[in-house]
Motif scaffolding. Sequence first.
Motif, short mmCIF file in Angstrom:
data_model
loop_
_atom_site.label_atom_id
_atom_site.label_comp_id
_atom_site.label_asym_id
_atom_site.label_seq_id
_atom_site.Cartn_x
_atom_site.Cartn_y
_atom_site.Cartn_z
N PRO A 1 -115.17 -18.06 8.42
CA PRO A 1 -113.64 -18.42 8.32
C PRO A 1 -113.03 -17.24 8.81
O PRO A 1 -113.02 -16.05 8.86
N HIS A 2 -111.52 -17.71 9.14
CA HIS A 2 -110.64 -16.63 9.76
C HIS A 2 -110.01 -16.13 8.59
O HIS A 2 -109.58 -16.60 7.63
N ASN A 3 -109.36 -14.50 8.98
CA ASN A 3 -108.71 -14.09 7.69
C ASN A 3 -109.34 -13.73 6.55
O ASN A 3 -108.50 -13.62 5.55
N ILE A 4 -110.81 -13.48 6.54
CA ILE A 4 -111.48 -13.17 5.34
C ILE A 4 -112.07 -11.84 5.73
O ILE A 4 -112.55 -11.70 6.82
N GLN A 5 -111.91 -10.86 4.94
CA GLN A 5 -112.34 -9.61 4.98
C GLN A 5 -114.02 -9.64 4.68
O GLN A 5 -114.43 -10.02 3.62
N ILE A 6 -114.68 -9.02 5.93
CA ILE A 6 -116.11 -9.21 5.83
C ILE A 6 -116.62 -7.94 5.57
O ILE A 6 -116.26 -7.10 6.53
N PRO A 7 -117.12 -7.43 4.63
CA PRO A 7 -117.89 -6.17 4.43
C PRO A 7 -118.97 -5.64 5.46
O PRO A 7 -119.77 -6.45 5.70
N ILE A 8 -118.91 -4.57 5.63
CA ILE A 8 -119.78 -3.83 6.66
C ILE A 8 -120.51 -2.95 5.69
O ILE A 8 -119.98 -1.91 5.06
N TYR A 9 -121.85 -2.89 5.57
CA TYR A 9 -122.78 -2.02 4.89
C TYR A 9 -124.04 -2.01 5.41
O TYR A 9 -124.95 -2.81 5.47
N MET A 10 -124.46 -0.55 5.86
CA MET A 10 -125.78 -0.60 6.41
C MET A 10 -126.42 0.89 5.87
O MET A 10 -125.82 1.89 5.84
#
Length: 295
Positions: free
Chosen positions: A240-249
């Motif tokens: 979906p647009h304009n949804i914050q997706i976390p980055i975690y590695m």
Amino acid sequence: MSVSLDIRLKKADKVYYEGDNVTGFIVIQSNSDFKHDGITLIMEGSVNLQLSSKNVGIFEAFYNSVKPIQLVHMQCEVLPPGKLPADKTEIAFELPLKPKQNRELYETYHGVFINISYSLRCEMKRSFLSKDIQKSQQFLVQYKPNQNEGSKPVTFSISPSSLSLGWAGAPDFLLVGKLDSTRCSINRPLTGHLVLERCEKPIRSVEIQLVRVETCGCAEGYARDATEIQNIQIGDGDIPHNIQIPIYMIFPRLFTCPTLIKVNFKIEFEINIVIVFQDDHLVTENFPILLTREQ
């Protein structure tokens, strides 16, 4: 007659720092008394370099003269020639972890073209009628954590106009985000977020890749090879647009180490953010990162 030889370290995690004493036991088991011609314990540490097959012709002189860079070499006699009784015998040992003169210790690292490893090797000499017995045990070397020097955040914006080579027929899209720091302590995760603001074509996947860049060389030239360590999908399907997706590695143990720049070799790391469209086209944005070991 059956004789077994084993090396057991006192530290369960097998992690040591420069200046530590590597301690443990040599365990010998036999179902009867037997003679031996001496038991020796050897501590070794080295950097092993090799070139990929595509570079062999270019740097043949270097390829033919590649030798391991020896960091540690220590040998001691555990027992002189003699006789050991049946059952179980334990012999304690303690060796200081110190580099050879004019050398330094690097963290344990298992790469494709560069390997940094440390091990103990025990050798039991036998008479000419019996086979010598050997046993090896690897251990890990880490740097002591340094003071935290602060983060280096980076914001990014990926669109057709930002692609370095351009992409004919690219859909109109805009992906923005932030990496909390491109200076990363190896014992903490890489974090950040991204947001897909617009995209006129459906997306199949958004992924984050960790890449190692290994460079080997000499006066004749250098060979630089990039290989993927791990790939994590952080967005599945048409996100979906304009949804914050976390980055975690999390940085995988052994396959990463603090960034290392030396005369004959380099170990560097990069992060790729990859967008895969449903028509199989993909867009990649690259971010060099500096790995450290900090508190």
